[in-house]
Write an enzyme that holds these catalytic residues in place. Sequence first.
Site, PDB file in Angstrom:
ATOM      1  N   TYR A  94       0.974  -1.263  -0.088  1.00 57.14           N
ATOM      2  CA  TYR A  94       0.151  -0.023   0.069  1.00 57.14           C
ATOM      3  C   TYR A  94       0.987   1.111   0.114  1.00 57.14           C
ATOM      4  O   TYR A  94       1.905   1.184  -0.666  1.00 57.14           O
ATOM      5  CB  TYR A  94      -1.040  -0.113   1.072  1.00 57.14           C
ATOM      6  N   LYS A 168      -5.890  -1.112  -2.071  1.00 56.53           N
ATOM      7  CA  LYS A 168      -7.117  -0.679  -0.965  1.00 56.53           C
ATOM      8  C   LYS A 168      -7.577  -2.242  -0.605  1.00 56.53           C
ATOM      9  O   LYS A 168      -8.198  -2.288   0.568  1.00 56.53           O
ATOM     10  CB  LYS A 168      -7.986   0.217  -1.512  1.00 56.53           C
TER      11      LYS A 168
HETATM   12  C1  LIG Z   1      -4.647   7.530   1.549  1.00 55.99           C
HETATM   13  C2  LIG Z   1      -5.445   7.989   0.413  1.00 55.99           C
HETATM   14  O1  LIG Z   1      -6.335   7.477   0.109  1.00 55.99           O
HETATM   15  C3  LIG Z   1      -4.686   8.850  -0.553  1.00 55.99           C
HETATM   16  O2  LIG Z   1      -3.653   9.483  -0.377  1.00 55.99           O
HETATM   17  O3  LIG Z   1      -5.436   8.953  -1.689  1.00 55.99           O
HETATM   18 MG   LIG Z   2      -6.918   8.215  -1.853  1.00 55.91          MG
END
Ligand SMILES: CC(=O)C(=O)O
Ligand SMILES: [Mg+2]
Length: 553
Positions: A94, A168
């Site tokens: 992630y 995600k």
């Molecule tokens: C964490 C997240 O969803 C973003 O940085 O867009």
């Molecule tokens: Mg995001």
Amino acid sequence: MSTSHRGRTVLDDPLRNKGTAFSRAEREALGLAGLLPSAVETIEAQAGRAYAQYRAQPDDLLKHVYLSALQDRNEVLFFRVLGDHLREMLPIVYDPTVAEAIKAYSHEYRRPRGVYLSIGDVAGIEDAFRNFGLGADDVDLVVASDAEEILGIGDWGVGGGAGIAVGKLAVYTAAAGIDPGRVVPVALDVGTDNASLLNDPFYVGERHARVRGARYDEFIDAFVSAISRLFPEAMLHWEDFGPSNARRILRRYADALPTFNDDMQGTGAIVLAAVLGACQVAQTPLREQRIVVFGAGTAGVGVADQLRDAMVRDGLDQEEAVRRIWAVDKQGLLIDDMPDLRDFQALYARPSAEVSGWDRGAAGIGLGEVVKRVKPTMLLGTSTAHGAFTEEIVRSMAAGVDRPVIFPISNPTDRIEAMPADLLRWTDGRALVATGIPVDPIVHDGVTHDIAQANNALLYPGLGLGAIVARARRISDGMLRAAAEAVGGMVDVSAPGAPLLPQVENLRAVSATVAVAVAGQAAEEGLARAEPGNLVQRVQDAMWQPAYPPVSG
Ligand SMILES: CC(=O)C(=O)O
Ligand SMILES: [Mg+2]
Ligand SMILES: NC(=O)C1=CN([C@@H]2O[C@H](COP(=O)(O)OP(=O)(O)OC[C@H]3O[C@@H](n4cnc5c(N)ncnc54)[C@H](O)[C@@H]3O)[C@@H](O)[C@H]2O)C=CC1
């Protein structure tokens, strides 16, 4: 688990494949005799080998590629290894490494995952979902992205949509035990305005500029209709849409199905949780804070909205709450006579009379001037502007408040507004800091500061699990509030240097706690289609575990 497949097709199915962990009886029943080396291994032995292979990868991107390939071979083993090394591997699967993987998507491409919908083929949307092979009762969750604003790195076309949806979803399973066989990642390919992709011979997406306007809306509409028709129980998570679409889309569908926008609502709720912790440490109630939001886009205004609503719950009226928030964007402090305000920013624009004597540069009233005039107690960064929280600005803020609350939460690392070690140094260790990226503990003046990761990943998995357990009809503001308060209630911020949010190692417990609170709130609001029963037990029972079930033929 049973399968009608035999032989090599069993080994090619990542949801059923156990590799060398298939027992002799399973090998016999599934036609695998002679297709595997003779040793029958435990998942522990397999996980040990996979971890050693992972560690042997020379850099973070290749570690990401290794783990993706593992997931494509054997999902149980992938989630077992990820769960065993969550702190080490979450930043690889992630944020922040997922950003590198997204940039490299078309070059590192090996095999597809999920559903790819193209704006050139609206008529094919339902077929695409049917081809994916899941039935009406088989899907709990769909994560969709059109990739216009991936993290803070902008438009990354089809690889952005697919990469962020898959990333995600990996967090959903690792954190909240969402069953990986009951989810669908969706890349909504509407073209891209990224010239480097359009001119890259390896690019695997629609090779034209991003489509906007009525055609875009019809495409989104056809997608949502298909989801509602084909998977009536599924929750829909929107990720990384551009600011002109994110809020508009959410508004359009929020009352029609269980859906939420992670960047607006997930981020708003996790920042609220961290802010509540900071208020405790600073011993100043939220209603007395002066908050500057730097970067008034999808996330920034989402955060402002959650803080405004929390201040109203804390005793202010709506107008007073809004007046405690100052929003700064590219054109400087937002002021009500600006011609280029976005509709969702307008609420936070200051009356021009209020700032008539303030210093203006070519780019309006800058952050430095705002900090000098407002004397904020909280400074939140959702701008993607690396280094924007300069030493001068931070020192100026820290001169006016005992415990300055500073959250540079832009992702990935090269977009962060300031690094936490600098913030602590410039404020003599007084700053209360949270970041979007993971950061190692920092020792300042003999105190170890555990920096909270204010990333929506600490919130949305539990929100999703709670909504799934409740079979919620909608995702309400109350459910988001319940999620934020549940996360906030899980930390003890009293020790010096304590983190403002729970640590990533506790992600499963956090997600379960959030899920119970969310499902309870859904029931209270009459939004739950499932009987509440014993929610603690129901949440535990609903959490998928990375362990091999026996497979029969
Ligand atoms: C964490 C997240 O969803 C973003 O940085 O867009
Ligand atoms: Mg995001
Ligand atoms: N920690 C977390 O959980 C999350 C963090 N984020 C981060 O927040 C950042 C913004 O994301 P979104 O809101 O989705 O993007 P966005 O594009 O909707 O918003 C960014 C805003 O910042 C403004 N901006 C850009 N440069 C600026 C500058 N130099 N000065 C002032 N304002 C500037 C833009 O005009 C825009 O309004 C990204 O880095 C993203 O990774 C987003 C969602 C969750």
